[in-house]
Design an enzyme around this catalytic site. Structure first.
Site, PDB file in Angstrom:
ATOM      1  N   GLN A  48       1.172  -1.352   0.429  1.00 14.67           N
ATOM      2  CA  GLN A  48      -0.293  -0.100  -0.173  1.00 14.67           C
ATOM      3  C   GLN A  48       1.463   1.213  -0.269  1.00 14.67           C
ATOM      4  O   GLN A  48       0.062   2.482  -0.175  1.00 14.67           O
ATOM      5  CB  GLN A  48      -0.801  -0.192   1.573  1.00 14.67           C
ATOM      6  CG  GLN A  48      -1.892  -1.348   1.214  1.00 14.67           C
ATOM      7  CD  GLN A  48      -2.735  -1.299   2.868  1.00 14.67           C
ATOM      8  OE1 GLN A  48      -3.905  -0.806   3.246  1.00 14.67           O
ATOM      9  NE2 GLN A  48      -2.153  -2.035   4.029  1.00 14.67           N
ATOM     10  N   ASN A  49       2.763   0.995   0.099  1.00 15.68           N
ATOM     11  CA  ASN A  49       3.676   2.305   0.429  1.00 15.68           C
ATOM     12  C   ASN A  49       3.103   2.586  -1.171  1.00 15.68           C
ATOM     13  O   ASN A  49       3.562   2.163  -2.181  1.00 15.68           O
ATOM     14  CB  ASN A  49       4.707   1.383   0.775  1.00 15.68           C
ATOM     15  CG  ASN A  49       3.829   0.961   2.276  1.00 15.68           C
ATOM     16  OD1 ASN A  49       3.445   1.461   2.990  1.00 15.68           O
ATOM     17  ND2 ASN A  49       5.486   0.764   2.759  1.00 15.68           N
TER      18      ASN A  49
ATOM     19  N   HIS B 219      -1.621   1.586  -3.705  1.00 22.83           N
ATOM     20  CA  HIS B 219      -2.139   3.371  -4.015  1.00 22.83           C
ATOM     21  C   HIS B 219      -1.245   3.875  -4.711  1.00 22.83           C
ATOM     22  O   HIS B 219      -1.365   5.369  -4.331  1.00 22.83           O
ATOM     23  CB  HIS B 219      -1.602   3.491  -2.164  1.00 22.83           C
ATOM     24  CG  HIS B 219      -2.786   2.521  -1.218  1.00 22.83           C
ATOM     25  ND1 HIS B 219      -3.106   2.991  -0.572  1.00 22.83           N
ATOM     26  CD2 HIS B 219      -4.030   1.742  -2.120  1.00 22.83           C
ATOM     27  CE1 HIS B 219      -3.756   2.193  -0.037  1.00 22.83           C
ATOM     28  NE2 HIS B 219      -4.651   1.955  -1.013  1.00 22.83           N
TER      29      HIS B 219
ATOM     30  N   ALA C 246       8.406  -4.822  12.862  1.00 27.54           N
ATOM     31  CA  ALA C 246       9.119  -5.303  10.724  1.00 27.54           C
ATOM     32  C   ALA C 246      10.587  -5.847  10.788  1.00 27.54           C
ATOM     33  O   ALA C 246      11.104  -6.881  10.428  1.00 27.54           O
ATOM     34  CB  ALA C 246       8.591  -5.055   9.342  1.00 27.54           C
TER      35      ALA C 246
HETATM   36  P1  OAD Z   1      -1.237   2.626   9.072  1.00 23.98           P
HETATM   37  O1  OAD Z   1      -0.571   4.335   9.680  1.00 23.98           O
HETATM   38  O2  OAD Z   1      -2.365   2.707   9.333  1.00 23.98           O
HETATM   39  O3  OAD Z   1      -0.583   2.205   9.794  1.00 23.98           O
HETATM   40  C1  OAD Z   1       0.270   1.476   9.786  1.00 23.98           C
HETATM   41  C2  OAD Z   1       0.813   0.417  10.625  1.00 23.98           C
HETATM   42  O4  OAD Z   1       1.913   0.039  11.338  1.00 23.98           O
HETATM   43  C3  OAD Z   1       0.565  -0.296  12.229  1.00 23.98           C
HETATM   44  O5  OAD Z   1      -0.341  -1.350  12.978  1.00 23.98           O
HETATM   45  C4  OAD Z   1       1.215   0.714  13.636  1.00 23.98           C
HETATM   46  O6  OAD Z   1       1.411  -0.468  14.987  1.00 23.98           O
HETATM   47  C5  OAD Z   1       2.557  -0.382  12.288  1.00 23.98           C
HETATM   48  N1  OAD Z   1       3.809  -0.253  12.883  1.00 23.98           N
HETATM   49  C6  OAD Z   1       4.411   0.862  12.989  1.00 23.98           C
HETATM   50  N2  OAD Z   1       5.640   0.687  13.122  1.00 23.98           N
HETATM   51  C7  OAD Z   1       5.412  -0.797  12.908  1.00 23.98           C
HETATM   52  C8  OAD Z   1       6.859  -1.472  12.667  1.00 23.98           C
HETATM   53  N3  OAD Z   1       8.605  -0.958  12.533  1.00 23.98           N
HETATM   54  N4  OAD Z   1       7.017  -2.947  12.080  1.00 23.98           N
HETATM   55  C9  OAD Z   1       5.823  -3.112  12.033  1.00 23.98           C
HETATM   56  N5  OAD Z   1       4.654  -2.114  11.903  1.00 23.98           N
HETATM   57  C10 OAD Z   1       4.830  -1.443  12.160  1.00 23.98           C
HETATM   58  O7  OAD Z   1      -0.737   2.154   7.600  1.00 23.98           O
HETATM   59  P2  OAD Z   1      -1.662   1.692   6.273  1.00 23.98           P
HETATM   60  O8  OAD Z   1      -2.345  -0.044   7.574  1.00 23.98           O
HETATM   61  O9  OAD Z   1      -0.296   1.366   5.271  1.00 23.98           O
HETATM   62  O10 OAD Z   1      -3.799   5.744   1.769  1.00 23.98           O
HETATM   63  O11 OAD Z   1      -2.378   2.586   6.050  1.00 23.98           O
HETATM   64  C11 OAD Z   1      -2.770   2.499   5.011  1.00 23.98           C
HETATM   65  C12 OAD Z   1      -3.252   3.435   4.190  1.00 23.98           C
HETATM   66  O12 OAD Z   1      -4.228   4.232   5.015  1.00 23.98           O
HETATM   67  C13 OAD Z   1      -1.826   3.972   3.196  1.00 23.98           C
HETATM   68  O13 OAD Z   1      -1.938   3.643   2.052  1.00 23.98           O
HETATM   69  C14 OAD Z   1      -2.947   5.677   3.128  1.00 23.98           C
HETATM   70  C15 OAD Z   1      -3.319   5.980   4.163  1.00 23.98           C
HETATM   71  O14 OAD Z   1      -4.427   6.900   4.240  1.00 23.98           O
HETATM   72  C16 OAD Z   1      -3.280   6.350   0.471  1.00 23.98           C
HETATM   73  O15 OAD Z   1      -2.515   7.153   0.716  1.00 23.98           O
HETATM   74  C17 OAD Z   1      -4.660   6.212  -0.073  1.00 23.98           C
END
Ligand code: OAD
Length: 251
Positions: free
Chosen positions: A99-100, A117, A237
């Site tokens: 999604q990045n 995305h 991770a």
């Molecule tokens: P989020 O910010 O919603 O979630 C990030 C996740 O990564 C959280 O569950 C954290 O607990 C976890 N996290 C933080 N540090 C970490 C680490 N070192 N190792 C592993 N996990 C860790 O981000 P996404 O799920 O990617 O969309 O968000 C989805 C979409 O929402 C994005 O692609 C973006 C955003 O709005 C668009 O821009 C269309």
């Protein structure tokens, strides 16, 4: 390390790796929803991440995305990106869906990354959708909140927009279909660093689980398993993934 996960990785014929912002957190790229540090804790998506926001204030939106792009240009892949690239050589088939909008998977050596995305590196015209190739490689020190006029389209003169998917927009159809097809086929899915809140991307692990795949969540926030073959590996991770590889592939 849970023996069942290690065994599932050793036995996997088709591994799907599904990543979110957390996989790049240890490279210094902010996530979206982490309290305090997440981008959406500090910035309003309605003012920055919709087509309406760009139409209303293109300089604000372009400046914000250039700030993010410059941060990514200065960032380096971390041990999690590198472990995922290494995994491709360890299993018969690996599909990587992210999604990045950064390119840290590619820079770590992963090929054929499916970006649901879009990408910060693929801007296009807001009016005619022509790709724009004139992005500056590096600006001076990235500056949060700096307004910047977007470049003009080389074809029609319209404003150039970031090549990312904004709220209210649909995902690239081909990428979504590829991701869903791989989810239905894979035998193991590693869901890494995602809150799983944004649809339809969040359906990818759900489809895999429904089709009988083992699903493993790697996240510092433990994820409650939804089914008998769903597991949580709590942790960062960049720490957990190298440990998993070591446990699975080193005797
Ligand atoms: P989020 O910010 O919603 O979630 C990030 C996740 O990564 C959280 O569950 C954290 O607990 C976890 N996290 C933080 N540090 C970490 C680490 N070192 N190792 C592993 N996990 C860790 O981000 P996404 O799920 O990617 O969309 O968000 C989805 C979409 O929402 C994005 O692609 C973006 C955003 O709005 C668009 O821009 C269309």
């Amino acid at each position: 390390m849970l023996a069942a996960i290690v065994q599932a990785l050793r036995d996997s014929r088709h591994l799907l790796v599904f990543t979110g912002a957390g996989v790049s957190a240890e490279s210094g790229i902010p996530t979206f929803r982490d309290a305090l540090t997440g981008l959406w804790a500090r910035f309003d998506p309605a003012r920055l991440a919709t087509p309406e926001a760009f139409a209303a204030d293109p300089d604000l939106v372009w400046g914000w995305y250039e700030w993010r792009r410059q941060r990514v240009l200065r960032a380096m892949p971390n041990p999690a990106h590198r472990a995922i690239a290494e995994l491709a050589g360890r299993v018969p088939r690996l599909t990587l869906v992210t999604q990045n909008v950064d390119d840290l998977h590619e820079r770590a050596g992963s090929a054929e990354v499916i970006h649901l995305h879009g990408s910060l590196q693929a801007p296009r015209c807001f009016d005619c959708a022509a790709p724009y190739s004139g992005l500056a490689r590096e600006l001076d020190e990235p500056e949060e909140g700096r307004r910047l006029p977007p470049p003009r389209c080389e074809r029609c003169g319209g404003p150039v927009r970031p090549g990312v998917v904004w709220f209210g927009e649909s995902m690239p159809e081909a990428a979504l279909q590829q991701a869903f097809a791989a989810a239905a086929e894979c035998d193991l899915l590693l869901s890494i660093g995602t809150s799983g809140l944004v649809y339809p991307a969040a359906q990818v692990p759900q489809i895999a689980a429904r089709h009988g795949a083992c699903v493993v969540h790697i996240n510092p926030q433990p994820v409650a398993p939804g089914g008998p073959r769903e597991y949580s590996l709590p942790g960062a991770a960049g720490v957990v993934l190298p440990q998993l590889l070591q446990a699975a592939f080193t005797d």
